[in-house]
Design a protein around this motif. Structure first.
Motif, PDB file in Angstrom:
ATOM      1  N   PRO A 298       0.806  -1.230   0.000  1.00  0.00           N
ATOM      2  CA  PRO A 298       0.000   0.000   0.000  1.00  0.00           C
ATOM      3  C   PRO A 298       0.838   1.280   0.000  1.00  0.00           C
ATOM      4  O   PRO A 298       0.346   2.335  -0.388  1.00  0.00           O
ATOM      5  N   GLU A 299       2.131   1.174   0.441  1.00  0.00           N
ATOM      6  CA  GLU A 299       2.992   2.372   0.435  1.00  0.00           C
ATOM      7  C   GLU A 299       3.734   2.525  -0.885  1.00  0.00           C
ATOM      8  O   GLU A 299       4.498   3.468  -1.063  1.00  0.00           O
ATOM      9  N   VAL A 303       1.014   2.820  -6.242  1.00  0.00           N
ATOM     10  CA  VAL A 303      -0.340   2.940  -5.681  1.00  0.00           C
ATOM     11  C   VAL A 303      -0.698   4.421  -5.494  1.00  0.00           C
ATOM     12  O   VAL A 303      -1.816   4.852  -5.762  1.00  0.00           O
ATOM     13  N   ILE A 332      -9.462   0.762  -3.935  1.00  0.00           N
ATOM     14  CA  ILE A 332      -8.031   0.869  -3.610  1.00  0.00           C
ATOM     15  C   ILE A 332      -7.840   1.816  -2.429  1.00  0.00           C
ATOM     16  O   ILE A 332      -7.112   1.518  -1.488  1.00  0.00           O
ATOM     17  N   TYR A 335      -8.858   0.173   0.704  1.00  0.00           N
ATOM     18  CA  TYR A 335      -7.940  -0.896   1.080  1.00  0.00           C
ATOM     19  C   TYR A 335      -6.656  -0.328   1.686  1.00  0.00           C
ATOM     20  O   TYR A 335      -6.172  -0.801   2.718  1.00  0.00           O
ATOM     21  N   VAL A 336      -6.117   0.713   1.024  1.00  0.00           N
ATOM     22  CA  VAL A 336      -4.870   1.335   1.505  1.00  0.00           C
ATOM     23  C   VAL A 336      -5.087   1.881   2.910  1.00  0.00           C
ATOM     24  O   VAL A 336      -4.253   1.719   3.796  1.00  0.00           O
ATOM     25  N   ALA A 339      -5.106  -1.026   5.331  1.00  0.00           N
ATOM     26  CA  ALA A 339      -3.778  -1.635   5.470  1.00  0.00           C
ATOM     27  C   ALA A 339      -2.841  -0.750   6.279  1.00  0.00           C
ATOM     28  O   ALA A 339      -2.071  -1.235   7.104  1.00  0.00           O
ATOM     29  N   THR A 340      -2.921   0.564   6.059  1.00  0.00           N
ATOM     30  CA  THR A 340      -2.002   1.451   6.781  1.00  0.00           C
ATOM     31  C   THR A 340      -2.335   1.497   8.264  1.00  0.00           C
ATOM     32  O   THR A 340      -1.496   1.841   9.080  1.00  0.00           O
ATOM     33  N   THR A 359      -5.881  -3.751  -8.854  1.00  0.00           N
ATOM     34  CA  THR A 359      -5.728  -2.322  -9.170  1.00  0.00           C
ATOM     35  C   THR A 359      -6.320  -1.982 -10.530  1.00  0.00           C
ATOM     36  O   THR A 359      -6.485  -0.812 -10.862  1.00  0.00           O
ATOM     37  N   GLY A 376      -2.786  -4.873  -5.125  1.00  0.00           N
ATOM     38  CA  GLY A 376      -2.223  -4.159  -3.977  1.00  0.00           C
ATOM     39  C   GLY A 376      -2.449  -5.023  -2.751  1.00  0.00           C
ATOM     40  O   GLY A 376      -3.525  -5.569  -2.576  1.00  0.00           O
ATOM     41  N   PRO A 378      -0.847  -5.730   1.567  1.00  0.00           N
ATOM     42  CA  PRO A 378       0.155  -5.355   2.564  1.00  0.00           C
ATOM     43  C   PRO A 378       1.263  -6.387   2.629  1.00  0.00           C
ATOM     44  O   PRO A 378       1.031  -7.531   2.371  1.00  0.00           O
TER      45      PRO A 378
END
Ligand SMILES: [Zn+2]
Length: 378
Positions: A298-299, A303, A332, A335-336, A339-340, A359, A376, A378
């Protein structure tokens, strides 16, 4: 050797029973018979500690003809709580070693100092609402009194404090040397951020459920510009030089795992529909023929770029196929965000169910020209 009576309350529960036996150095003459005297640590220990200090027995001598011996403890962080048994456990073993070496005729340097900068000092000051420059000297004073009462044979004439400008001018100096050689650099790296405490946290301060251990707030990962040291430049040398030190096998293995050298190659994949490449590191390039998808974290910069307008036509095509407008980008983004918010421990835990979202992009495998979908995760 230990004056348990003046220790912090952390140690109260470890206080031993009064010892009744013969003590040749006893200064008291109580007891029914002269041969059976009570051991009075307050009198005996302070008497000898005073003498040791007056005579400078524990001071290393500059330009001595004796053979040199240097032994070092990890300098303590002077917290408000005072010493704990863990300090004394490791220091007393080293102390016995230093004393033995002195008796064997060595000029021993066994220094002491205070590792007083950093997050613990900052957080403690925040908690108490007092500036660190006031709290740190107070805590040092308390630690010093406790350590001295233990009679540990540190060379107090060389005491250092990392928050003293006379000391940190040298940490600044060495930083500049690293910087000039390109060994200190800045980069965007993920950090643990506590919204409530408004501070970055070490991984150890974040619990498995992602909350800050001190305040219970859900922490988040965010990218922040940080100073880093290029220690990876020395990875090969660190590995090779393990052969020259007599570490126990277990410690050597930990070092090897920590350095984690892997030999492999970078493979670049073009992304269909946009002028972008994704680089994958692999230790098994021979399996690339069978590769069917690429997973990006995710980083990953790719993305981030998905919000860029030049990616929109491709996203539009994906969305037309799925029949749900704006679904991909939104999926997305969600999700990011999820995940973060996971802790580092959660993300790398073995056996964890792997998750991800498509994606909408395809990478081209140049070995066989086939498309790979791009996930994408983690
Ligand atoms: Zn917090």
């Amino acid at each position: 050797m230990y004056n348990w009576h003046s220790m912090s309350k952390n140690l109260d529960k470890y206080e031993p029973k009064k010892i009744e036996s013969k003590w040749p150095h006893s200064a008291t003459q109580s007891g029914a018979s002269r041969g059976k005297q009570a051991y009075n640590p307050d009198i005996i220990e302070s008497k000898w500690q005073k003498l040791w200090e007056q005579e400078g027995f524990w001071q290393a001598v500059d330009f001595s003809r004796k053979p040199k011996f240097y032994t070092l403890i990890e300098f303590p962080y002077p917290s408000g709580a005072g010493l704990h048994v863990g300090h004394i456990r490791s220091w007393s073993a080293m102390d016995a070693y230093a004393r033995k070496k002195r008796m064997q005729g060595y000029n021993v340097l066994y220094p002491i100092g205070w590792d007083a900068f950093g997050l613990p000092a900052e957080n403690y000051a925040l908690k108490m609402g007092v500036h660190p420059s006031k709290i740190v000297p107070e805590n040092i004073k308390k630690f010093k009194a406790q350590i001295k009462s233990l009679g540990l044979s540190f060379d107090w004439s060389r005491e250092i404090d990392t928050t003293d400008s006379k000391y940190y001018r040298w940490t600044q100096w060495i930083f500049l040397q690293f910087f000039k050689k390109g060994l200190a650099y800045q980069d965007d790296v993920p950090v643990n951020w506590c919204r409530s405490c408004k501070t970055n946290l070490a991984d150890e301060e974040v619990l498995a459920d992602g909350t800050h251990e001190r305040c219970g707030t859900k922490t988040e990962k965010r990218m922040q510009k940080q100073w880093l040291l290029r220690i990876t430049k020395y990875a090969d040398r660190l590995l090779a030089d393990l052969a020259t030190v007599d570490y126990p096998q277990m410690i050597s293995q930990q070092q090897i795992n920590w350095i984690g050298r892997k030999e492999g190659i970078d493979i670049s994949y073009e992304v269909e529909g946009v002028v972008e490449k994704i680089v994958c590191f692999t230790t098994r390039p021979d399996t690339n023929f069978g590769a069917t998808f690429i997973v990006v974290g995710p980083e990953h910069p790719f993305v981030k770029k998905l919000s860029n307008s030049k990616f929109q036509p491709v996203l539009d095509r994906v969305e037309t196929r799925s029949g749900i407008p704006n679904s991909t980008k939104e999926q997305i983004r969600k999700y990011v965000e999820r995940a973060t918010n996971k802790s580092e421990i959660e993300r790398i835990a073995e056996g964890r169910k792997k998750t991800g979202v498509f994606t909408g992009f395809y990478a081209i495998n140049q070995l066989n020209g086939s498309n790979k979908s791009d996930y994408g995760s983690p």
